[in-house]
Write an enzyme that holds these catalytic residues in place. Structure first.
Site, mmCIF file in Angstrom:
data_model
loop_
_atom_site.group_PDB
_atom_site.id
_atom_site.type_symbol
_atom_site.label_atom_id
_atom_site.label_comp_id
_atom_site.label_asym_id
_atom_site.label_seq_id
_atom_site.Cartn_x
_atom_site.Cartn_y
_atom_site.Cartn_z
ATOM 1 C CB CYS A 120 44.751 37.607 38.745
ATOM 2 S SG CYS A 120 44.760 38.696 37.320
ATOM 3 C CG HIS A 196 41.751 41.039 40.173
ATOM 4 N ND1 HIS A 196 42.897 40.274 40.236
ATOM 5 C CD2 HIS A 196 40.971 40.631 41.221
ATOM 6 C CE1 HIS A 196 42.819 39.451 41.258
ATOM 7 N NE2 HIS A 196 41.661 39.641 41.872
#
Length: 368
Positions: A120, A196
């Site tokens: 990510c 994230h």
């Protein structure tokens, strides 16, 4: 989502974690020979800047954004995009936070689904790089963008996963430990927090939130190159407000134009103004411009020092510290101090686990 496979986890800092454990848990009292910069904030901007350079992208760097006020953002301009790090709370689609946003895939927006774990951070960087036409991507990344331009989001994600350039650069930041720890093991009752990365970038007159876990790019409304940072401010603030007051683990990064290039451009402009002032015998303006020029030269030197520090920090992150740890433990054992340190560390860890459980219990209560 696919298994992590051949993609390493770079969203953690093994050097920092190691030294933090040794010193905060007081496993060691003092180690005078160890000189590692524990500047937590420099981790992401240093790693991401070096990662982008390894892609052969020219003229950019990453800086941390400490505040969303106008002055801070003005000093960073030109800003190509923002990367927001936050604690992932479950669910695979952050676009649900924007129920009224347009999720249709615009052919002008390069959006790729995240199809593999551990990617990510790199994907958030690519989301900005591949959507900013003014950035010099270099031949390889430019060819990749052109080749995959008409792919659907899932196939774009697969292409990123299988790109030797992208995967190779990503994995070059892996630690070189001889032991492999399975990052996907969920058997522990005390699971680590998961973080994230998502991106915010202006594309063709609209502000987009790009999250590889979403169903599509989130169109947050019209914007211009001058006001998009004003538009994104309340979006990020709203995201942060969804967490409890005890949660402070956010990180906002800006992908910006290389500061040395910016300063050298300003010096060129000042030199032109100094020539004009010299021709008109304006001594006061010449003195002021000379001071500004000297300040910019100092900033350039500071940038060079900073980049050298990034190189050193990243080399430390890739270094194998197993022999270092082994010798510390061996020396403590020879001194008869090892068992006492182990007992102390166990007590500290038990206390941390208890505190963490109470914190999570309090967070669950506040949500209810």
């Amino acid at each position: 989502m696919s298994d992590a496979g051949q993609w390493c986890l770079i969203e953690s800092d093994p050097v920092r974690n190691l030294v933090t454990y040794l010193f905060e848990a007081k496993f060691l009292v003092k180690l005078k020979s160890l000189t590692i910069d524990l500047n937590y904030s420099s981790f992401y901007k240093g790693v991401f800047t070096e990662l982008i350079r390894a892609f052969n992208v020219q003229g950019t760097q990453v800086e941390e954004v400490w505040s969303l006020d106008d002055q801070t953002l003005e000093e960073l301009k030109p800003v190509y995009g923002l990367i927001f790090l936050f604690k992932w709370q479950g669910g695979n689609d952050s676009s649900r936070l924007h129920p009224e946003a347009d999720l249709s895939v615009d052919e002008n927006v390069y959006f790729a689904k995240q199809v593999i774990n551990n990617a990510c951070a790199t994907q958030a960087i690519l989301s900005i790089l591949l959507n900013c036409p003014t950035i010099d991507l270099g031949a390889e990344l430019d060819n990749f963008k052109d080749f995959t331009r008409l792919f659907d989001p899932y196939d774009k994600g697969l292409a990123i996963t299988n790109s030797e350039l992208i995967r190779g650069v990503h994995n070059s930041f892996a630690r070189s430990d001889p032991f492999f720890l399975d990052q996907t093991d969920q058997s522990s009752s005390e699971k680590e927090d998961i973080f994230h990365f998502i991106s915010y970038v202006p594309v063709q007159g609209a502000l987009y939130e790009l999250d590889g876990l979403s169903n599509g790019p989130v169109n947050l409304g019209p914007c211009t190159g001058d006001n998009w940072l004003e538009k994104v401010r309340p979006v990020i603030q709203e995201r942060m407000s969804r967490y409890t007051s005890a949660e402070i683990r956010f990180n906002l990064l800006a992908l910006i134009k290389n500061r040395e290039d910016v300063y050298r451009t300003r010096i060129g402009e000042i030199d032109e103004r100094m020539r004009h002032a010299s021709n008109t015998n304006n001594s006061s303006e010449l003195m002021q411009l000379s001071e500004e020029r000297d300040q910019l030269l100092q900033r350039i030197e500071m940038e060079k020092v900073k980049f050298k520090r990034y190189e050193r920090e990243n080399s430390l992150r890739k270094h194998n510290f197993i022999q270092f740890i082994y010798n510390i433990i061996r020396i403590l054992a020879e001194r008869g101090e090892l068992q006492a340190r182990i007992e102390y560390a166990r007590k500290e860890m038990s206390k941390r686990i208890k505190d963490r459980a109470e914190k999570k219990k309090g967070e669950s209560g506040s949500k209810n």
